[in-house]
Each structure stands twice: as C-alpha cells, then as structure tokens.
Design an enzyme around this catalytic site. Structure first.
Site, PDB file in Angstrom:
ATOM      1  N   SER A   1      40.243  34.233  39.047  1.00  0.00           N
ATOM      2  CA  SER A   1      40.556  33.781  40.421  1.00  0.00           C
ATOM      3  C   SER A   1      39.284  33.735  41.252  1.00  0.00           C
ATOM      4  O   SER A   1      38.537  34.712  41.290  1.00  0.00           O
ATOM      5  CB  SER A   1      41.545  34.742  41.073  1.00  0.00           C
TER       6      SER A   1
ATOM      7  N   ARG B   1      40.616  44.974  45.125  1.00  0.00           N
ATOM      8  CA  ARG B   1      39.390  44.378  44.550  1.00  0.00           C
ATOM      9  C   ARG B   1      38.125  44.890  45.230  1.00  0.00           C
ATOM     10  O   ARG B   1      37.152  44.159  45.410  1.00  0.00           O
ATOM     11  CB  ARG B   1      39.425  42.839  44.656  1.00  0.00           C
TER      12      ARG B   1
ATOM     13  N   GLU C   1      36.295  36.128  45.635  1.00  0.00           N
ATOM     14  CA  GLU C   1      36.404  37.320  44.776  1.00  0.00           C
ATOM     15  C   GLU C   1      35.239  37.307  43.781  1.00  0.00           C
ATOM     16  O   GLU C   1      34.622  38.322  43.492  1.00  0.00           O
ATOM     17  CB  GLU C   1      37.743  37.281  44.035  1.00  0.00           C
TER      18      GLU C   1
HETATM   19  C1  LIG Z   1      40.086  34.291  32.449  1.00  0.00           C
HETATM   20  C2  LIG Z   1      39.791  35.409  33.435  1.00  0.00           C
HETATM   21  C3  LIG Z   1      40.846  36.170  33.940  1.00  0.00           C
HETATM   22  C4  LIG Z   1      40.615  37.198  34.841  1.00  0.00           C
HETATM   23  N1  LIG Z   1      41.669  37.940  35.303  1.00  0.00           N
HETATM   24  C5  LIG Z   1      41.445  38.961  36.158  1.00  0.00           C
HETATM   25  C6  LIG Z   1      42.536  39.768  36.624  1.00  0.00           C
HETATM   26  O1  LIG Z   1      43.693  39.591  36.250  1.00  0.00           O
HETATM   27  N2  LIG Z   1      42.252  40.770  37.496  1.00  0.00           N
HETATM   28  C7  LIG Z   1      40.976  41.028  37.925  1.00  0.00           C
HETATM   29  O2  LIG Z   1      40.785  41.965  38.719  1.00  0.00           O
HETATM   30  N3  LIG Z   1      39.928  40.281  37.508  1.00  0.00           N
HETATM   31  C8  LIG Z   1      40.133  39.262  36.629  1.00  0.00           C
HETATM   32  N4  LIG Z   1      39.071  38.504  36.194  1.00  0.00           N
HETATM   33  C9  LIG Z   1      37.721  38.744  36.727  1.00  0.00           C
HETATM   34  C10 LIG Z   1      36.863  39.717  35.876  1.00  0.00           C
HETATM   35  O3  LIG Z   1      37.298  39.749  34.546  1.00  0.00           O
HETATM   36  C11 LIG Z   1      36.885  41.131  36.447  1.00  0.00           C
HETATM   37  O4  LIG Z   1      36.434  41.117  37.764  1.00  0.00           O
HETATM   38  C12 LIG Z   1      36.042  42.100  35.607  1.00  0.00           C
HETATM   39  O5  LIG Z   1      36.408  43.415  35.941  1.00  0.00           O
HETATM   40  C13 LIG Z   1      34.530  41.917  35.780  1.00  0.00           C
HETATM   41  O6  LIG Z   1      33.874  42.770  34.827  1.00  0.00           O
HETATM   42  P1  LIG Z   1      32.482  42.340  34.188  1.00  0.00           P
HETATM   43  O7  LIG Z   1      32.043  43.440  33.294  1.00  0.00           O
HETATM   44  O8  LIG Z   1      32.596  40.998  33.563  1.00  0.00           O
HETATM   45  O9  LIG Z   1      31.551  42.283  35.495  1.00  0.00           O
HETATM   46  P2  LIG Z   1      30.384  41.217  35.766  1.00  0.00           P
HETATM   47  O10 LIG Z   1      30.980  39.891  36.024  1.00  0.00           O
HETATM   48  O11 LIG Z   1      29.334  41.333  34.744  1.00  0.00           O
HETATM   49  O12 LIG Z   1      29.811  41.792  37.154  1.00  0.00           O
HETATM   50  C14 LIG Z   1      30.580  41.704  38.339  1.00  0.00           C
HETATM   51  C15 LIG Z   1      30.041  42.716  39.351  1.00  0.00           C
HETATM   52  O13 LIG Z   1      30.290  44.029  38.856  1.00  0.00           O
HETATM   53  C16 LIG Z   1      29.070  44.769  38.790  1.00  0.00           C
HETATM   54  N5  LIG Z   1      29.098  45.612  37.576  1.00  0.00           N
HETATM   55  C17 LIG Z   1      29.305  45.225  36.296  1.00  0.00           C
HETATM   56  N6  LIG Z   1      29.245  46.304  35.477  1.00  0.00           N
HETATM   57  C18 LIG Z   1      28.994  47.375  36.265  1.00  0.00           C
HETATM   58  C19 LIG Z   1      28.786  48.763  36.036  1.00  0.00           C
HETATM   59  N7  LIG Z   1      28.822  49.300  34.793  1.00  0.00           N
HETATM   60  N8  LIG Z   1      28.533  49.565  37.105  1.00  0.00           N
HETATM   61  C20 LIG Z   1      28.496  49.075  38.362  1.00  0.00           C
HETATM   62  N9  LIG Z   1      28.660  47.759  38.653  1.00  0.00           N
HETATM   63  C21 LIG Z   1      28.909  46.930  37.610  1.00  0.00           C
HETATM   64  C22 LIG Z   1      27.958  43.716  38.693  1.00  0.00           C
HETATM   65  O14 LIG Z   1      26.747  44.255  39.176  1.00  0.00           O
HETATM   66  C23 LIG Z   1      28.533  42.605  39.558  1.00  0.00           C
HETATM   67  O15 LIG Z   1      28.255  42.861  40.921  1.00  0.00           O
HETATM   68  C24 LIG Z   1      39.288  37.473  35.275  1.00  0.00           C
HETATM   69  C25 LIG Z   1      38.219  36.714  34.751  1.00  0.00           C
HETATM   70  C26 LIG Z   1      38.466  35.706  33.825  1.00  0.00           C
HETATM   71  C27 LIG Z   1      37.306  34.927  33.262  1.00  0.00           C
END
Ligand SMILES: Cc1cc2nc3c(=O)[nH]c(=O)nc-3n(C[C@H](O)[C@H](O)[C@H](O)COP(=O)(O)OP(=O)(O)OC[C@H]3O[C@@H](n4cnc5c(N)ncnc54)[C@H](O)[C@@H]3O)c2cc1C
Length: 322
Positions: free
Chosen positions: A224, A172, A301
């Site tokens: 998580s 992560r 996380e």
């Molecule tokens: C129901 C549920 C289940 C989940 N299961 C998992 C799982 O199994 N495994 C897991 O790892 N995560 C899981 N997650 C967490 C989440 O989905 C991941 O961490 C996901 O990759 C976040 O992506 P996002 O685009 O929503 O990022 P955001 O939440 O929008 O941003 C998170 C961070 O990433 C940065 N960011 C976003 N886009 C970019 C980009 N293009 N370039 C650089 N930085 C960027 C942002 O600046 C911020 O710091 C889960 C979440 C939910 C709600």
C-alpha cells in the site's frame, strides 16, 4: 576511500557501487557508495561500529519492501540486514528473533510449532526489524502488539534495550521513525495454540493475499502506497485509502512505466523501463485526485529514499528517508 578489509575478514560481503534496484521489491533505485550485507546481529554491530568510527554516512534497509529509492541512488553506504534463514530462540512464552529474519519465515515457523501471535503477518514481505520499525500489520493486528522488548543499536554504535511499551507503537508507526535506531533483535510474546488451526488460518491468509495483492516477485511494488485515513466517527475504524483512490478514478492514472495496480487502487506497480521518478510522480497524481474529489490529504506509507523532484540530496544520513 574506505578500507573494508576488517569487515571482509569477518565474513561481511561488501559490494561497491551496488545498484539498489537489486535490493528493493520495486526493483528501482540507482547506486549507493557500497552495500554491506549483514545477516547476524554480530555482523550488524561490527559494521555499524566500523562506519561510526570513520564517520561514514549510512542507512539501513531490510527487505526493501517499503521503499522507493531514487534513480540517482544514494550518496551513502547502505547496510542490508537480511538473514537467509530464521535466527530464532524459544523460551517460555517468548520468541527471540534477529531483526534480519524474514517476517513471513517467522510467521510460518511459529504456525508449524503451534505458537500463536504472528499468524496475521503471514505473507507480509520484509524483515522482522523493518516490521517493528514501521509497526507492520494486517487484519486489524500489528507486530507492536506482540513485542516484549527490542535490542537496538544507535547510529553511533551504542547498544541499548527498549521495552515494547517504550517504542510508541501506533498505526504503522514506532518511535524508531522519529529517532532512528536499528532493531538488532526482538523478543515477541507467543501463545501455545492448535497447530492445525494455525496452519489452516495461515493458508487462508496467504490465499487472500494472492487474490487481493500483486505478487511482488513478478509485479514490482511496495504494498500500500498511502496510509489509511483516520477513523470515521460513526464506525471508529480507519478508512481505506484504496476506497477513496478507487472511487476518485486512480486506476486510470499512469506515469511512464508506473501505473495503479488493477487489483488494488492503493498499490502502484510498474512495467519494464519504469523509473523511481515515474512512481513518485504517479503517487503525487493519486494524492491530487483524492484531494480534488474528496478534499482529503493522503499520507505516504512507503518511504522515499534520496533525491526526487523538489527534494535535494540530504545533508545527513538521518534525512535520507522521507
Ligand atoms: C506485496 C506487498 C504487501 C505488503 N503488505 C503489507 C501489509 O499487509 N502490512 C504492512 O504493514 N506492510 C505491508 N507491506 C510493506 C512492507 O512489507 C512492510 O512495511 C515491511 O515491514 C517492511 O520491511 P522491510 O524489511 O522490507 O523494510 P525496508 O523496506 O527495507 O525499510 C523500510 C524502513 O524500515 C527501516 N528498517 C528496516 N529494517 C530495520 C531494522 N532492522 N531496524 C530499524 N529500522 C529498519 C528502514 O531504515 C526504512 O526506513 C507490503 C509490501 C509488499 C511489497
């Protein structure tokens, strides 16, 4: 006062004082100065150059699925890099995809095309860019294992490319957490595989997720909340934070409208009227209960953005997340 006309003219939608609760899966968060909706790498670059030239502080979000944004909102511009449909090109053994593409859209597309590599990511919310930044993973696999290279944009608008090996992927974690840069696009390695097997595996993964996780569309959450703990020497495997939380009694905890998900002790969810502050305070209670029962420190996380108790508004945009 910002002049958004040059961005409007190329099709970037700008919402002044956008409420961030509409852009996070927790459905929490106050207003930002303005939200700029960018779907393509070209729009993203134009928006970053516009903001950098005017020294306007900004942060970037994707699907908002790993965030708790402060009730007070953020005193900066928010770039939202999300594409309604996948932006993907294929060449021999490689798939080039925009950071704005939803990860699950990509996983589904690859399964339908009979290309293995990202099936494990089925059902993970958020964008490819967000997944690369946080090295999202499931079932012992993570996106960093598949990244050949990434196209990055620095906060000053400079473009550069990085090899997958330069991005310091760990559990992560990626180099982008230490030194923020935007993932504009990614090239991932894919391997031809039996399409029917991939689709069956994807269906199974989605069913497992439905069983074990809340549906964020009806039960707001960010997955998580805490990272799993370092590997136990006996097994060499990380220990689930959820196990310690469950056994320490976290499921009985509640703060205002925030409570621990009955399906999963490492997930916080909310009832109507909940605030980001409720979520933050509950997470501190969860941390404490594990510390006092097991003497272990849990590390977040999920990323918090903006001011929370004991944490003032940040001085520079790189510090908006913590
Ligand atoms: C129901 C549920 C289940 C989940 N299961 C998992 C799982 O199994 N495994 C897991 O790892 N995560 C899981 N997650 C967490 C989440 O989905 C991941 O961490 C996901 O990759 C976040 O992506 P996002 O685009 O929503 O990022 P955001 O939440 O929008 O941003 C998170 C961070 O990433 C940065 N960011 C976003 N886009 C970019 C980009 N293009 N370039 C650089 N930085 C960027 C942002 O600046 C911020 O710091 C889960 C979440 C939910 C709600």
């Amino acid at each position: 006062m910002n002049d958004w006309t040059p961005l409007n003219n190329i099709g970037i939608a700008v919402t002044e004082r956008a409420e961030l609760k509409h852009y996070t899966t927790f459905q929490l968060g106050g207003p930002c100065r303005a939200l700029l909706d960018c779907a393509t790498p070209e729009h993203l670059l134009a928006a970053v150059e516009h903001l950098a030239a005017r020294k306007t502080p900004f942060i970037l979000i994707g699907g908002g699925s790993n965030l708790v944004v402060s009730d007070q909102g953020l005193d900066c511009v928010v770039l939202r890099y999300v594409s309604p449909s996948p932006l993907v090109e294929f060449s021999e053994g490689l798939c080039r995809v925009s950071g704005s593409t939803f990860l699950d859209d990509l996983a589904g597309l690859l399964a339908r095309k009979g290309l293995a590599g990202l099936n494990f990511a089925s059902g993970i919310p958020g964008t490819v860019g967000g997944a690369v930044a946080g090295n999202a993973g499931a079932f012992g696999q993570q996106i960093g294992d598949t990244v050949e290279s990434a196209d990055l944009i620095d906060p000053d608008g400079a473009k550069r490319a990085a090899g997958g090996g330069d991005l310091d992927f760990r559990y992560r974690h990626s180099a982008l957490k230490d030194q923020p840069a935007i993932v504009s696009g990614v090239t991932i390695r894919v391997i031809p595989a039996d399409q029917r097997r991939l689709r069956a595996e994807r269906r199974e993964i989605l069913a497992t997720r439905r069983r074990k996780h809340p549906d964020w569309k009806t039960e707001p959450c960010a997955g998580s909340f805490f990272r799993n703990l370092e590997a136990a020497p006996e097994t060499g495997r990380r220990q689930a934070a959820g196990w310690f939380l469950e056994n320490a009694g976290a499921k009985d905890l509640r703060r205002g409208g925030a409570f621990v998900c009955p399906k999963h002790a490492n997930i916080i969810t909310t009832a109507s009227g909940a605030t980001a502050n409720d979520v933050y305070l509950l997470s501190e209670d969860m941390r404490e209960i594990v510390k006092s029962r097991y003497g272990l420190d849990l590390h977040r996380e999920v990323r918090l953005a903006g001011p929370f108790p004991g944490r003032k508004a940040p001085a520079k945009s790189a510090d908006y997340f913590w």
